[in-house]
Write a protein that holds these residues in place. Sequence first.
Motif, PDB file in Angstrom:
ATOM      1  N   VAL A  89      14.439  -5.161   6.898  1.00 34.22           N
ATOM      2  CA  VAL A  89      14.166  -6.362   7.709  1.00 34.22           C
ATOM      3  C   VAL A  89      12.705  -6.792   7.539  1.00 34.22           C
ATOM      4  N   TRP A  90      11.775  -5.848   7.572  1.00 35.92           N
ATOM      5  CA  TRP A  90      10.348  -6.130   7.404  1.00 35.92           C
ATOM      6  C   TRP A  90      10.097  -6.716   6.013  1.00 35.92           C
ATOM      7  N   ALA A  91      10.767  -6.194   4.998  1.00 37.34           N
ATOM      8  CA  ALA A  91      10.597  -6.712   3.639  1.00 37.34           C
ATOM      9  C   ALA A  91      11.112  -8.144   3.533  1.00 37.34           C
ATOM     10  N   VAL A  92      12.275  -8.423   4.093  1.00 38.06           N
ATOM     11  CA  VAL A  92      12.831  -9.780   4.035  1.00 38.06           C
ATOM     12  C   VAL A  92      11.899 -10.767   4.728  1.00 38.06           C
ATOM     13  N   LEU A  93      11.323 -10.395   5.855  1.00 37.71           N
ATOM     14  CA  LEU A  93      10.364 -11.270   6.543  1.00 37.71           C
ATOM     15  C   LEU A  93       9.195 -11.601   5.614  1.00 37.71           C
ATOM     16  N   ARG A  94       8.645 -10.601   4.934  1.00 37.32           N
ATOM     17  CA  ARG A  94       7.487 -10.821   4.057  1.00 37.32           C
ATOM     18  C   ARG A  94       7.860 -11.582   2.797  1.00 37.32           C
ATOM     19  N   ILE A  95       9.114 -11.514   2.374  1.00 38.01           N
ATOM     20  CA  ILE A  95       9.548 -12.296   1.213  1.00 38.01           C
ATOM     21  C   ILE A  95       9.744 -13.751   1.611  1.00 38.01           C
ATOM     22  N   VAL A  96      10.423 -13.976   2.728  1.00 34.26           N
ATOM     23  CA  VAL A  96      10.748 -15.333   3.174  1.00 34.26           C
ATOM     24  C   VAL A  96       9.529 -16.074   3.705  1.00 34.26           C
ATOM     25  N   GLY A 103       0.280  -8.801   5.506  1.00 32.47           N
ATOM     26  CA  GLY A 103      -0.363  -7.862   4.585  1.00 32.47           C
ATOM     27  C   GLY A 103      -1.214  -6.848   5.323  1.00 32.47           C
ATOM     28  N   LEU A 104      -1.905  -7.301   6.366  1.00 32.01           N
ATOM     29  CA  LEU A 104      -2.715  -6.383   7.170  1.00 32.01           C
ATOM     30  C   LEU A 104      -1.837  -5.326   7.824  1.00 32.01           C
ATOM     31  N   PHE A 105      -0.789  -5.761   8.491  1.00 29.82           N
ATOM     32  CA  PHE A 105       0.095  -4.804   9.168  1.00 29.82           C
ATOM     33  C   PHE A 105       0.837  -3.918   8.173  1.00 29.82           C
ATOM     34  N   ASP A 106       1.221  -4.480   7.025  1.00 34.36           N
ATOM     35  CA  ASP A 106       1.889  -3.672   6.023  1.00 34.36           C
ATOM     36  C   ASP A 106       0.934  -2.618   5.467  1.00 34.36           C
ATOM     37  N   GLY A 107      -0.321  -2.991   5.271  1.00 32.62           N
ATOM     38  CA  GLY A 107      -1.312  -2.025   4.809  1.00 32.62           C
ATOM     39  C   GLY A 107      -1.492  -0.883   5.798  1.00 32.62           C
ATOM     40  N   ARG A 110       1.599   1.314   5.599  1.00 27.78           N
ATOM     41  CA  ARG A 110       1.556   2.135   4.389  1.00 27.78           C
ATOM     42  C   ARG A 110       0.586   3.300   4.547  1.00 27.78           C
ATOM     43  N   THR A 111      -0.500   3.078   5.265  1.00 23.09           N
ATOM     44  CA  THR A 111      -1.434   4.170   5.547  1.00 23.09           C
ATOM     45  C   THR A 111      -0.732   5.256   6.358  1.00 23.09           C
ATOM     46  N   LEU A 112       0.046   4.844   7.348  1.00 27.85           N
ATOM     47  CA  LEU A 112       0.802   5.806   8.148  1.00 27.85           C
ATOM     48  C   LEU A 112       1.856   6.518   7.302  1.00 27.85           C
ATOM     49  N   PHE A 113       2.605   5.761   6.498  1.00 26.61           N
ATOM     50  CA  PHE A 113       3.619   6.371   5.633  1.00 26.61           C
ATOM     51  C   PHE A 113       2.969   7.394   4.703  1.00 26.61           C
ATOM     52  N   GLY A 140      -1.217  -0.109  -0.069  1.00 29.31           N
ATOM     53  CA  GLY A 140      -2.051  -0.078   1.139  1.00 29.31           C
ATOM     54  C   GLY A 140      -3.470  -0.509   0.837  1.00 29.31           C
ATOM     55  N   VAL A 141      -4.047   0.029  -0.217  1.00 30.96           N
ATOM     56  CA  VAL A 141      -5.422  -0.327  -0.594  1.00 30.96           C
ATOM     57  C   VAL A 141      -5.509  -1.802  -0.963  1.00 30.96           C
ATOM     58  N   VAL A 142      -4.579  -2.259  -1.796  1.00 29.57           N
ATOM     59  CA  VAL A 142      -4.607  -3.655  -2.254  1.00 29.57           C
ATOM     60  C   VAL A 142      -4.488  -4.627  -1.076  1.00 29.57           C
ATOM     61  N   GLN A 143      -3.762  -4.241  -0.032  1.00 29.83           N
ATOM     62  CA  GLN A 143      -3.583  -5.146   1.108  1.00 29.83           C
ATOM     63  C   GLN A 143      -4.671  -4.995   2.171  1.00 29.83           C
ATOM     64  N   LEU A 144      -5.308  -3.838   2.271  1.00 27.19           N
ATOM     65  CA  LEU A 144      -6.326  -3.639   3.309  1.00 27.19           C
ATOM     66  C   LEU A 144      -7.747  -3.965   2.855  1.00 27.19           C
ATOM     67  N   VAL A 145      -8.068  -3.725   1.600  1.00 28.13           N
ATOM     68  CA  VAL A 145      -9.439  -3.973   1.124  1.00 28.13           C
ATOM     69  C   VAL A 145      -9.883  -5.421   1.351  1.00 28.13           C
ATOM     70  N   PRO A 146      -9.049  -6.422   1.083  1.00 31.60           N
ATOM     71  CA  PRO A 146      -9.511  -7.788   1.346  1.00 31.60           C
ATOM     72  C   PRO A 146      -9.871  -8.025   2.818  1.00 31.60           C
ATOM     73  N   TRP A 147      -9.145  -7.415   3.725  1.00 32.57           N
ATOM     74  CA  TRP A 147      -9.468  -7.571   5.147  1.00 32.57           C
ATOM     75  C   TRP A 147     -10.795  -6.895   5.467  1.00 32.57           C
ATOM     76  N   TRP A 148     -11.014  -5.715   4.892  1.00 37.64           N
ATOM     77  CA  TRP A 148     -12.244  -4.982   5.111  1.00 37.64           C
ATOM     78  C   TRP A 148     -13.421  -5.771   4.545  1.00 37.64           C
ATOM     79  N   ARG A 149     -13.266  -6.273   3.312  1.00 37.20           N
ATOM     80  CA  ARG A 149     -14.343  -7.056   2.688  1.00 37.20           C
ATOM     81  C   ARG A 149     -14.606  -8.346   3.457  1.00 37.20           C
ATOM     82  N   ASP A 150     -13.547  -9.003   3.911  1.00 37.70           N
ATOM     83  CA  ASP A 150     -13.684 -10.240   4.667  1.00 37.70           C
ATOM     84  C   ASP A 150     -14.419  -9.986   5.984  1.00 37.70           C
ATOM     85  N   ARG A 151     -14.107  -8.880   6.620  1.00 34.97           N
ATOM     86  CA  ARG A 151     -14.763  -8.534   7.893  1.00 34.97           C
ATOM     87  C   ARG A 151     -16.252  -8.279   7.679  1.00 34.97           C
TER      88      ARG A 151
END
Length: 165
Positions: A89-96, A103-107, A110-113, A140-151
């Motif tokens: 369900v989470w994947a379909v939401l991100r595709i649609v 991306g932030l929440f998925d990152g 993924r860190t938790l997984f 996880g890295v690819v999706q979180l690093v942009p948020w970290w850099r942006d912050r």
Amino acid sequence: MIVTRTIASIASIASVAPVAPERPAYLRVVRASAWYDLVVTAGFATPWTYALVHDALSSSGTALGLGALPQLDPIQVLYANLMGSVVVVWAVLRIVRPLPVHGLFDGVARTLFAAWQSYALAHGATRLLWLFFGVEVMFGVVQLVPWWRDRITNAVASGAGWRRR
């Protein structure tokens, strides 16, 4: 072979300089991670498909010398189905409708997984799990690093960066 190609594709995405979360390239990464999740976890969503996936993974692990999965039991099947259903369900939401915040929440997810996968590996789980662990860490890295850099960029630009006292 498929896993090798998937890891190579993800590595090429990861090697690209991180982009700001609001850029279209970032949303392509969010969507790519969703497609990966959908393909990998769809088989976990039902008891019948999970039995097939379990047998395939166990056979692959044995053939590669990485270890087999434990025998199926009803609780294991239940947890696999719950995880598979939620991830599908989470994947379909991100595709649609991919959004930067997805991306932030998925990152974070993924860190938790990856944390729980490393725990399982440290406690004797099949080494086949390393393949999934690597993908979790890379996405996880690819999706979180942009948020970290942006912050950091925003903090420095606003003068709220680190100061000596």
